[in-house]
Design a protein around this motif. Structure first.
Motif, PDB file in Angstrom:
ATOM      1  N   ALA A   4       0.836  -1.204   0.000  1.00 50.39           N
ATOM      2  CA  ALA A   4       0.000   0.000   0.000  1.00 50.39           C
ATOM      3  C   ALA A   4       0.874   1.258   0.000  1.00 50.39           C
ATOM      4  O   ALA A   4       1.903   1.312   0.681  1.00 50.39           O
ATOM      5  CB  ALA A   4      -0.914   0.008   1.219  1.00 50.39           C
ATOM      6  N   ALA A   5       0.465   2.253  -0.766  1.00 46.05           N
ATOM      7  CA  ALA A   5       1.209   3.511  -0.850  1.00 46.05           C
ATOM      8  C   ALA A   5       1.255   4.202   0.512  1.00 46.05           C
ATOM      9  O   ALA A   5       0.261   4.234   1.235  1.00 46.05           O
ATOM     10  CB  ALA A   5       0.567   4.419  -1.880  1.00 46.05           C
ATOM     11  N   ARG A   6       2.431   4.735   0.826  1.00 43.84           N
ATOM     12  CA  ARG A   6       2.616   5.434   2.104  1.00 43.84           C
ATOM     13  C   ARG A   6       3.275   6.799   1.932  1.00 43.84           C
ATOM     14  O   ARG A   6       3.761   7.378   2.882  1.00 43.84           O
ATOM     15  CB  ARG A   6       3.442   4.579   3.071  1.00 43.84           C
ATOM     16  N   GLY A   7       3.312   7.314   0.694  1.00 50.20           N
ATOM     17  CA  GLY A   7       3.838   8.654   0.476  1.00 50.20           C
ATOM     18  C   GLY A   7       5.044   8.665  -0.436  1.00 50.20           C
ATOM     19  O   GLY A   7       5.304   7.717  -1.178  1.00 50.20           O
ATOM     20  N   THR A   8       5.790   9.776  -0.349  1.00 49.41           N
ATOM     21  CA  THR A   8       6.970   9.954  -1.199  1.00 49.41           C
ATOM     22  C   THR A   8       8.117  10.561  -0.402  1.00 49.41           C
ATOM     23  O   THR A   8       7.913  11.190   0.640  1.00 49.41           O
ATOM     24  CB  THR A   8       6.668  10.894  -2.389  1.00 49.41           C
ATOM     25  N   ALA A   9       9.308  10.373  -0.928  1.00 53.26           N
ATOM     26  CA  ALA A   9      10.505  11.013  -0.373  1.00 53.26           C
ATOM     27  C   ALA A   9      11.301  11.580  -1.546  1.00 53.26           C
ATOM     28  O   ALA A   9      11.390  10.948  -2.601  1.00 53.26           O
ATOM     29  CB  ALA A   9      11.351  10.007   0.393  1.00 53.26           C
ATOM     30  N   THR A  10      11.843  12.768  -1.358  1.00 53.16           N
ATOM     31  CA  THR A  10      12.728  13.348  -2.359  1.00 53.16           C
ATOM     32  C   THR A  10      14.025  13.769  -1.685  1.00 53.16           C
ATOM     33  O   THR A  10      14.037  14.176  -0.521  1.00 53.16           O
ATOM     34  CB  THR A  10      12.106  14.576  -3.064  1.00 53.16           C
ATOM     35  N   VAL A  11      15.100  13.647  -2.412  1.00 50.84           N
ATOM     36  CA  VAL A  11      16.418  14.076  -1.950  1.00 50.84           C
ATOM     37  C   VAL A  11      17.007  14.933  -3.059  1.00 50.84           C
ATOM     38  O   VAL A  11      17.146  14.466  -4.195  1.00 50.84           O
ATOM     39  CB  VAL A  11      17.339  12.872  -1.649  1.00 50.84           C
ATOM     40  N   THR A  12      17.342  16.172  -2.717  1.00 50.92           N
ATOM     41  CA  THR A  12      17.892  17.110  -3.688  1.00 50.92           C
ATOM     42  C   THR A  12      19.239  17.608  -3.196  1.00 50.92           C
ATOM     43  O   THR A  12      19.371  18.015  -2.039  1.00 50.92           O
ATOM     44  CB  THR A  12      16.938  18.308  -3.893  1.00 50.92           C
ATOM     45  N   GLU A  13      20.241  17.556  -4.058  1.00 49.31           N
ATOM     46  CA  GLU A  13      21.578  18.019  -3.696  1.00 49.31           C
ATOM     47  C   GLU A  13      21.651  19.538  -3.815  1.00 49.31           C
ATOM     48  O   GLU A  13      21.186  20.118  -4.792  1.00 49.31           O
ATOM     49  CB  GLU A  13      22.616  17.379  -4.618  1.00 49.31           C
ATOM     50  N   ALA A  14      22.233  20.173  -2.789  1.00 46.50           N
ATOM     51  CA  ALA A  14      22.439  21.618  -2.774  1.00 46.50           C
ATOM     52  C   ALA A  14      23.826  21.896  -2.207  1.00 46.50           C
ATOM     53  O   ALA A  14      24.522  20.978  -1.748  1.00 46.50           O
ATOM     54  CB  ALA A  14      21.368  22.298  -1.931  1.00 46.50           C
ATOM     55  N   ALA A  15      24.227  23.139  -2.208  1.00 48.12           N
ATOM     56  CA  ALA A  15      25.563  23.513  -1.731  1.00 48.12           C
ATOM     57  C   ALA A  15      25.779  23.125  -0.269  1.00 48.12           C
ATOM     58  O   ALA A  15      26.896  22.790   0.124  1.00 48.12           O
ATOM     59  CB  ALA A  15      25.785  25.013  -1.915  1.00 48.12           C
ATOM     60  N   ASP A  16      24.734  23.144   0.543  1.00 46.22           N
ATOM     61  CA  ASP A  16      24.881  22.837   1.969  1.00 46.22           C
ATOM     62  C   ASP A  16      24.644  21.372   2.311  1.00 46.22           C
ATOM     63  O   ASP A  16      24.737  20.972   3.466  1.00 46.22           O
ATOM     64  CB  ASP A  16      23.966  23.726   2.813  1.00 46.22           C
TER      65      ASP A  16
END
Length: 181
Positions: free
Chosen positions: A45-57
């Motif tokens: 069953a779906a439980r949401g999403t996760a995103t990971v974005t690279e930034a300078a910090d």
């Protein structure tokens, strides 16, 4: 008369060229490297999403969860991009490329995959936003997405932020494999 019409049109042609240059010319920045995971429970069953974005910090992590038991849940980045249900132990341990102990409050340091607990409301929804300082997504000496990938895991209970190796957070109730794009 033709000379006046041509002279009047020159500024419009020049402006059009400038507008096009700004949209795709050298001043445009490439998109930041990012990965996404669809979180699922042990039954699929779906439980949401996760995103990971690279930034300078570092790595900006955003977990938007749904369908979870209300309360406090640990959320960690795990070392292997495999979410074999139902227990998700295939995701391995917490991402720990620097060889530290577990826990945000551990005086000996913490895993890079250790994050704050997420509070889940009565409707089963929760949101966690956190920056992993110095983390890199797919480049450098210790990238998150190495040869065997990585996963985001939501645990049944809260992380005590001290106990090694996993913070007594209980079983894994949702998991998602991070994929670039």
């Amino acid at each position: 008369m033709k000379a006046i019409a041509i002279a009047a049109a020159i500024p419009f042609v020049m402006l059009g060229g400038c507008a096009t240059q700004g949209a795709s010319g050298p001043s445009s920045l490439p998109p930041a490297p990012a990965a996404r995971a669809d979180l699922a429970a042990g039954d699929g069953a779906a439980r949401g999403t996760a995103t990971v974005t690279e930034a300078a910090d570092g790595l900006h992590v955003r977990v938007s969860a749904s369908g979870l038991t209300p309360g406090i849940h640990a959320v960690h980045v795990h070392t292997i991009g495999d979410c074999t249900a139902p227990a998700f132990t295939s995701a391995g341990g917490h991402w720990n490329p620097t060889g530290k102990q577990h826990g945000r409050d551990n005086p000996q340091g913490m895993h890079m995959g250790d994050m704050p607990n997420m509070t889940v409301a009565g409707d089963g929804a929760g949101l966690l936003e956190y920056v992993i300082p110095g983390g890199l997504l797919a480049t450098g000496a210790m990238p998150l997405l190495d040869a065997d990938g990585a996963a985001v895991v939501v645990h049944a209970g809260p992380d005590d932020n001290v106990s090694d190796p996993a913070g007594n957070a209980g079983g894994r109730v949702a998991c998602g494999v991070l994929k670039v794009g």
